[in-house]
Design a protein around this motif. Structure first.
Motif, PDB file in Angstrom:
ATOM      1  N   GLU A  51     -40.524 -51.675 -52.899  1.00  0.00           N
ATOM      2  CA  GLU A  51     -40.149 -52.398 -51.695  1.00  0.00           C
ATOM      3  C   GLU A  51     -41.394 -52.873 -50.963  1.00  0.00           C
ATOM      4  N   LEU A  52     -41.325 -54.069 -50.390  1.00  0.00           N
ATOM      5  CA  LEU A  52     -42.421 -54.580 -49.590  1.00  0.00           C
ATOM      6  C   LEU A  52     -42.507 -53.813 -48.272  1.00  0.00           C
ATOM      7  N   ILE A  53     -43.702 -53.467 -47.875  1.00  0.00           N
ATOM      8  CA  ILE A  53     -43.910 -52.722 -46.631  1.00  0.00           C
ATOM      9  C   ILE A  53     -43.855 -53.678 -45.447  1.00  0.00           C
ATOM     10  N   ARG A  54     -42.994 -53.382 -44.511  1.00  0.00           N
ATOM     11  CA  ARG A  54     -42.878 -54.176 -43.295  1.00  0.00           C
ATOM     12  C   ARG A  54     -42.948 -53.301 -42.047  1.00  0.00           C
ATOM     13  N   THR A  55     -43.553 -52.115 -42.194  1.00  0.00           N
ATOM     14  CA  THR A  55     -43.710 -51.168 -41.080  1.00  0.00           C
ATOM     15  C   THR A  55     -45.142 -50.634 -41.089  1.00  0.00           C
ATOM     16  N   THR A  56     -45.441 -49.762 -40.135  1.00  0.00           N
ATOM     17  CA  THR A  56     -46.718 -49.048 -40.154  1.00  0.00           C
ATOM     18  C   THR A  56     -46.651 -47.935 -41.197  1.00  0.00           C
TER      19      THR A  56
ATOM     20  N   LEU B 133     -26.939 -56.926 -52.178  1.00  0.00           N
ATOM     21  CA  LEU B 133     -27.942 -57.172 -51.150  1.00  0.00           C
ATOM     22  C   LEU B 133     -27.451 -58.292 -50.234  1.00  0.00           C
ATOM     23  N   GLN B 134     -27.668 -58.114 -48.937  1.00  0.00           N
ATOM     24  CA  GLN B 134     -27.359 -59.163 -47.962  1.00  0.00           C
ATOM     25  C   GLN B 134     -28.603 -59.414 -47.121  1.00  0.00           C
TER      26      GLN B 134
ATOM     27  N   ILE C 129     -36.779 -60.429 -52.709  1.00  0.00           N
ATOM     28  CA  ILE C 129     -35.648 -59.500 -52.587  1.00  0.00           C
ATOM     29  C   ILE C 129     -36.091 -58.049 -52.449  1.00  0.00           C
ATOM     30  N   ARG C 130     -37.399 -57.802 -52.500  1.00  0.00           N
ATOM     31  CA  ARG C 130     -37.906 -56.456 -52.241  1.00  0.00           C
ATOM     32  C   ARG C 130     -38.089 -56.205 -50.747  1.00  0.00           C
ATOM     33  N   SER C 131     -37.686 -57.187 -49.931  1.00  0.00           N
ATOM     34  CA  SER C 131     -37.730 -57.031 -48.481  1.00  0.00           C
ATOM     35  C   SER C 131     -36.534 -57.746 -47.874  1.00  0.00           C
TER      36      SER C 131
END
Length: 434
Positions: free
Chosen positions: A61-66, A351-352, A387-389
């Motif tokens: 999964e792509l990181i979108r947090t700290t 996935l949505q 789609i990994r995020s």
């Protein structure tokens, strides 16, 4: 860096080239870092001449947090070493060209690397040079163009293009020759207007979509009459016409006779407009409809082999993902839904993706990457997805009105058309998809 801030152990890995690889050792990093801070770390370690943006993956999964939020969400031990894979990030697309047309730009096709095709509500289709200038105008329909398909080259000089229209027909065009240096040579060098060579008749209402098979021998079309029809590209009906009718048709054609084609198969299972079609393999076709369903069809047996439904009318469909087993759909709400064809009968997508604020008009899987998608919406934007995020990679404020269509072109360009009567090209950083 705050000396008192908690730190965690991070090790970086990558599948990029050796010139973009860092030491496979653990680094102590502060927990407040997000993907932008991590990208700065990689740039510093690589000592690059200029900054390059990177994205980071954990557990696919792509990181979108700290880093701190990542540890908490994944229930990781504070003593564990976090292994992050870094990839090249997709930069924001930049406008390369904007060309006005006379009416809404309702269809674009970027499948051929030598030219781009567009269709408009002014009843014309157009072939565009790579620099965004128009090379040829395809004139013949009497109403709006709704969709464009490319059926490859039928010979060394001609590119077969099929358009669908609200005039209830499809037309086949020989758009001209194209070569390896991306130059379009019109069929008639003295003229930029091309005439169709075949007309496909049989639908009882507006034809909304068209797709060609990978072998470039057949096309399928979907219509507001709720049917799907299959046609042979090279077939003509002259053999079935009596002598008088044939003579009249050729006389009516004036300088050029247009052969008429009749469908050899019709599917009638949909109950409302067939809005989108895709023909990913010769043996099967996918369709999406305003009747809230998308379906898979066996071409040889004409059997509807898969039906999946959702709560909204569907406007667009694209087949892709690993092994081309995923189907993306968009329609009468802001949600991009991803379905797994190995799960027949389900009413819940796997996935949505929600970021648009209005109906989705088109969606396209990337032609090489099984992870990346493109969408356009009535909210005026085009979005690039991984789609990994669940957050879009990029959002482009593409048009001042509804965006009606979009497509990938080459490895670094997005094309779009809108209700603002504009045809646009946007450049972006090529996607790293290995």
């Amino acid at each position: 860096m705050d000396a008192g801030e908690r730190q965690v152990q991070v090790r970086f890995t990558t599948r990029l080239g050796s010139d973009l690889r860092v030491e496979a050792t653990a680094f102590s990093l502060p927990v407040h870092l997000n993907r932008y801070g991590l990208s700065q770390i990689i740039n510093t370690l690589l000592a690059l001449d200029g900054p390059r943006p990177f994205d980071f993956l954990f557990d696919g999964e792509l990181i979108r947090t700290t880093l701190e939020q990542l540890y908490l969400s994944k229930n990781l031990s504070a003593e564990s070493i976090l292994v992050l894979e870094y990839i090249l990030a997709v930069g924001p697309p930049e406008l390369q060209s904007s060309q006005p047309e006379k009416d809404w730009v309702s269809a674009v096709n970027g499948v051929n690397p030598s030219l781009i095709l567009s269709g408009s509500y002014d009843s014309f289709a157009r072939a565009w040079f790579p620099d965004g200038t128009c090379g040829s105008v395809l004139k013949g329909h009497s109403d709006a163009i709704t969709s464009i398909a490319v059926a490859g080259s039928s010979n060394d000089t001609d590119l077969d293009v099929i358009t669908s229209s609200k005039d209830k027909t499809l037309r086949l065009w020989k758009v001209g020759s194209f070569d390896r240096v991306s130059i379009i040579v019109p069929l008639k060098p003295s003229s930029s207007t091309l005439s169709s060579v075949r007309i496909f008749k049989g639908h009882a209402a507006s034809v909304q979509c068209v797709a060609a098979n990978p072998s470039n021998t057949q096309v399928c079309s979907g219509s507001w009459d709720s049917t799907i029809k299959l046609w042979k590209i090279d077939s003509e009906d002259e053999d079935n016409e009596d002598e008088q009718a044939l003579k009249k048709r050729k006389l009516d054609g004036a300088k050029q006779s247009i052969a008429q084609v009749t469908a050899f198969t019709t599917h009638k299972e949909h109950t409302q407009c067939v809005a989108a079609l895709e023909w990913p393999e010769d043996r099967y076709i996918f369709s999406a409809s305003w009747d809230h369903s998308f379906r898979q069809w066996d071409v040889e047996t004409s059997i509807n082999t898969l039906t999946m439904t959702c709560s909204k009318a569907l406007h667009c469909l694209s087949v892709g993902g690993e092994g081309s087993l995923l189907v993306a759909t968009g329609g009468a709400d802001p949600v991009l839904r991803i379905w797994d064809t190995r799960m027949p009968g389900t009413v819940v997508p796997v996935l949505q993706l929600t970021s648009h604020t209005s109906w989705i008009s088109s969606c396209k899987w990337h032609r090489q990457s099984p992870k990346h998608l493109l969408t356009s919406s009535y909210d005026g934007t085009v979005k690039m997805w991984d789609i990994r995020s669940k957050v879009p990679l990029q959002t482009v404020e593409a048009h001042k009105d509804k965006v009606l269509c979009t497509d990938w072109w080459r490895e670094d360009t997005v094309v779009s058309g809108g209700a603002d009567c504009e045809f646009k090209l946007f450049k972006y950083t090529p996607i790293e998809w290995l």
